[in-house]
Write a protein that holds these residues in place. Structure first.
Motif, PDB file in Angstrom:
ATOM      1  N   UNK A  61       0.835  -1.206   0.000  1.00  8.01           N
ATOM      2  CA  UNK A  61       0.000   0.000   0.000  1.00  8.01           C
ATOM      3  C   UNK A  61       0.870   1.257   0.000  1.00  8.01           C
ATOM      4  N   UNK A  62       1.949   1.239   0.782  1.00  9.44           N
ATOM      5  CA  UNK A  62       2.881   2.373   0.857  1.00  9.44           C
ATOM      6  C   UNK A  62       3.389   2.749  -0.530  1.00  9.44           C
ATOM      7  N   UNK A  63       3.725   1.747  -1.325  1.00  7.76           N
ATOM      8  CA  UNK A  63       4.308   2.002  -2.645  1.00  7.76           C
ATOM      9  C   UNK A  63       3.302   2.570  -3.647  1.00  7.76           C
ATOM     10  N   UNK A  64       2.020   2.602  -3.283  1.00 11.71           N
ATOM     11  CA  UNK A  64       0.989   3.158  -4.160  1.00 11.71           C
ATOM     12  C   UNK A  64       0.502   4.531  -3.709  1.00 11.71           C
ATOM     13  N   UNK A  65       1.018   5.045  -2.591  1.00  6.57           N
ATOM     14  CA  UNK A  65       0.566   6.340  -2.091  1.00  6.57           C
ATOM     15  C   UNK A  65       1.096   7.469  -2.974  1.00  6.57           C
ATOM     16  N   UNK A  66       0.350   8.556  -3.066  1.00  3.59           N
ATOM     17  CA  UNK A  66       0.827   9.693  -3.857  1.00  3.59           C
ATOM     18  C   UNK A  66       2.175  10.235  -3.369  1.00  3.59           C
TER      19      UNK A  66
END
Length: 100
Positions: free
Chosen positions: A69-74
């Motif tokens: 999820x972290x790697x998909x945050x803006x």
């Protein structure tokens, strides 16, 4: 807060002319990750004592899914795109925390 089960370590060698910019940007990234991501428990930024171009990150997450999820945050996507041209080399290790 529950205990983290997953960690990441990242070693960066930054091009000399971008060290100061990287330092500022990676500290911002750490702060934003801790503030905006409930699954991010720890985000330490370290700088080599004898070589300012060497950085290390140590991050802990609730689990591997929280890291995904972290790697998909803006804020991560912006950080990644911004610093990519500044990086000489990068090594990422995915780690599982062991407990007795």
């Amino acid at each position: 807060m529950s205990q983290p089960t997953f960690a990441i370590s990242v070693a960066f060698h930054i091009k000399t002319e971008h060290v100061d910019s990287f330092r500022t940007r990676v500290l911002q990234q750490a702060s934003e990750s801790l503030e905006k991501e409930p699954g991010c428990y720890q985000f330490d930024v370290l700088n080599d004592e004898s070589d300012a171009s060497l950085f290390a990150l140590y991050e802990t997450y609730a689990d591997a899914a929280a890291f995904a999820d972290h790697k998909q945050t803006p804020h991560f996507l912006d950080f990644d795109a911004t610093v990519a041209p500044w990086i000489e080399s990068k090594e990422v290790r995915r780690l599982v925390l062991l407990r007795n």
